[in-house]
Scaffold this motif. Structure first.
Motif, mmCIF file in Angstrom:
data_model
loop_
_atom_site.group_PDB
_atom_site.id
_atom_site.type_symbol
_atom_site.label_atom_id
_atom_site.label_comp_id
_atom_site.label_asym_id
_atom_site.label_seq_id
_atom_site.Cartn_x
_atom_site.Cartn_y
_atom_site.Cartn_z
ATOM 1 N N MET A 29 7.088 -5.542 -14.537
ATOM 2 C CA MET A 29 6.630 -6.891 -14.150
ATOM 3 C C MET A 29 6.179 -6.878 -12.692
ATOM 4 S SD MET A 29 8.597 -10.584 -14.339
ATOM 5 C CE MET A 29 8.495 -10.674 -16.134
ATOM 6 N N CYS A 30 5.068 -7.549 -12.439
ATOM 7 C CA CYS A 30 4.512 -7.630 -11.084
ATOM 8 C C CYS A 30 5.541 -8.260 -10.144
ATOM 9 C CB CYS A 30 3.240 -8.471 -11.128
ATOM 10 S SG CYS A 30 1.912 -7.823 -10.105
ATOM 11 N N ASP A 31 5.766 -7.636 -8.993
ATOM 12 C CA ASP A 31 6.774 -8.108 -8.045
ATOM 13 C C ASP A 31 6.177 -9.130 -7.074
ATOM 14 O OD1 ASP A 31 5.270 -5.800 -7.315
ATOM 15 O OD2 ASP A 31 6.434 -5.678 -5.470
ATOM 16 N N PRO A 32 7.010 -9.924 -6.388
ATOM 17 C CA PRO A 32 6.518 -10.931 -5.439
ATOM 18 C C PRO A 32 5.610 -10.312 -4.377
ATOM 19 C CG PRO A 32 8.833 -11.313 -5.887
ATOM 20 C CD PRO A 32 8.486 -10.010 -6.542
ATOM 21 N N GLY A 33 4.594 -11.116 -3.979
ATOM 22 C CA GLY A 33 3.617 -10.635 -3.017
ATOM 23 C C GLY A 33 2.455 -9.921 -3.675
ATOM 24 N N HIS A 34 2.467 -9.813 -5.010
ATOM 25 C CA HIS A 34 1.436 -9.094 -5.744
ATOM 26 C C HIS A 34 1.029 -9.864 -7.005
ATOM 27 C CE1 HIS A 34 3.538 -6.062 -3.348
ATOM 28 N NE2 HIS A 34 2.403 -5.379 -3.345
ATOM 29 N N TYR A 35 -0.105 -9.488 -7.560
ATOM 30 C CA TYR A 35 -0.520 -9.975 -8.873
ATOM 31 C C TYR A 35 -1.045 -8.789 -9.668
ATOM 32 C CZ TYR A 35 -5.399 -9.830 -7.243
ATOM 33 O OH TYR A 35 -6.629 -9.428 -6.771
ATOM 34 N N CYS A 36 -0.970 -8.889 -10.997
ATOM 35 C CA CYS A 36 -1.310 -7.758 -11.855
ATOM 36 C C CYS A 36 -2.331 -8.166 -12.909
ATOM 37 C CB CYS A 36 -0.059 -7.215 -12.545
ATOM 38 S SG CYS A 36 1.143 -6.530 -11.361
ATOM 39 N N GLU A 40 -3.098 -3.146 -13.606
ATOM 40 C CA GLU A 40 -3.249 -2.749 -12.210
ATOM 41 C C GLU A 40 -2.536 -3.762 -11.300
ATOM 42 O OE1 GLU A 40 -4.619 -0.029 -11.022
ATOM 43 O OE2 GLU A 40 -5.258 0.707 -12.993
ATOM 44 N N ARG A 41 -1.933 -3.261 -10.278
ATOM 45 C CA ARG A 41 -1.164 -4.098 -9.337
ATOM 46 C C ARG A 41 -1.955 -4.246 -8.039
ATOM 47 N NH1 ARG A 41 2.771 -1.988 -5.650
ATOM 48 N NH2 ARG A 41 4.365 -3.497 -4.987
ATOM 49 N N TYR A 42 -2.104 -5.518 -7.553
ATOM 50 C CA TYR A 42 -2.861 -5.810 -6.328
ATOM 51 C C TYR A 42 -2.011 -6.663 -5.385
ATOM 52 C CZ TYR A 42 -6.736 -4.552 -9.427
ATOM 53 O OH TYR A 42 -7.558 -3.906 -10.324
ATOM 54 N N GLU A 43 -2.283 -6.506 -4.085
ATOM 55 C CA GLU A 43 -1.614 -7.359 -3.102
ATOM 56 C C GLU A 43 -2.230 -8.753 -3.112
ATOM 57 O OE1 GLU A 43 -2.414 -5.072 0.398
ATOM 58 O OE2 GLU A 43 -0.396 -4.193 0.403
ATOM 59 N N CYS A 44 -1.395 -9.766 -2.964
ATOM 60 C CA CYS A 44 -1.944 -11.115 -2.785
ATOM 61 C C CYS A 44 -2.829 -11.107 -1.530
ATOM 62 C CB CYS A 44 -0.822 -12.134 -2.620
ATOM 63 S SG CYS A 44 0.099 -12.465 -4.144
ATOM 64 N N PRO A 45 -3.992 -11.758 -1.563
ATOM 65 C CA PRO A 45 -4.920 -11.708 -0.416
ATOM 66 C C PRO A 45 -4.376 -12.477 0.788
ATOM 67 C CG PRO A 45 -5.718 -13.229 -2.088
ATOM 68 C CD PRO A 45 -4.528 -12.548 -2.679
#
Length: 268
Positions: A29-36, A40-45
């Protein structure tokens, strides 16, 4: 292969089945501060934050709060204070903004400003600090957006300007016992034995009155005292010979007495 679930990302896991060329993956599951998205996992902008698990769009949990800024992968809307009073951070700020020339920051304590406002009349705004101040006494601020303490200039002679004045003729000097040079912050009391006057205005004036005995016309008479109709006294002058001066007004010495020195202050 199985597509990753919404809000999850995939990663390879250690293969314990031998060296047969196969690779196993698992989803997390995508962790806080990120979206998936699509495994693929990305940092929140910047300017946004992700406070929960399982986010799946770049909007994350929302915009950073006003007065704060958020770097990439921020987890809370108050990740970083905006900074000094020369900076401001509206909602969704990723990089603090420097106050504009002629503006000051507001809406929040000095380290958490969220907006800026153009400097009002009668004030000037420091570009270095982002702080607004009233124009100094003796000066006035007649336009918006002033950015140094000289403001619009000195107060007009015959008037005085308290702090934060908006006109060059903010307050009339008034009573002749006072005089007001240009740029004065308060009325000055005329010295003992002196009289007030307005610039080059003479200490005498002509007054008119109807002719007696029913004749037509006006009689003009030279008065030997200042014209008290004026309230714009800009300077003081020592009482001349043959006169005495009280409360800023000049009077001729009465009949039977003489004024042999300047600066007399009584009729005795």
């Amino acid at each position: 292969p199985v597509e990753a679930s919404l809000g999850y990302f995939t990663e390879e896991e250690e293969n314990n089945g031998g060296d047969n060329g196969e690779r196993n993956t698992r989803q997390l599951m995508c962790d806080p501060g990120h979206y998936c998205v699509k495994g693929e996992r990305y940092e929140c902008p910047i300017g946004r934050f992700g406070s929960t698990y399982g986010l799946h769009t770049s909007a994350c949990s929302g915009k950073c709060f006003g007065g704060y800024y958020c770097n990439k992968a921020s987890k809370v809307p108050t990740e970083n204070d905006c900074g000094g009073s020369h900076l401001f951070c509206p909602n969704g700020t990723g990089v603090p903004k420097h106050v504009h020339l002629g503006y000051y920051t507001n809406s929040g304590p000095p380290h958490q400003r969220s907006s800026e406002t153009r400097c009002e009349l009668g004030h000037w705004c420091n570009f270095t600090t982002g702080v607004r101040s009233g124009c100094p006494a003796g000066r006035y601020g007649g336009v918006l957006g002033l950015h140094n303490d000289t403001c619009s200039g000195n107060c007009t002679p015959g008037f005085y300007c308290p702090s934060a004045s908006v006109d060059s003729d903010q307050e009339r000097c008034g009573n002749p016992k006072y005089f007001c040079p240009g740029g004065t912050p308060i009325r000055r009391l005329v010295s003992l034995g002196y009289h007030s006057y307005h610039g080059t205005e003479p200490a005498t004036y002509y007054a008119s009155e109807p002719l007696s005995s029913g004749q037509q016309g006006q009689k003009f008479e030279l008065k030997e005292i200042p014209d008290t109709r004026y309230e714009l006294h800009t300077a003081e002058k020592i009482c001349p010979l043959g006169s005495y001066c009280v409360l800023g007004l000049r009077h001729l010495c009465p009949a039977g007495r003489y004024g042999g020195v300047t600066g007399l202050s009584t009729s005795e």
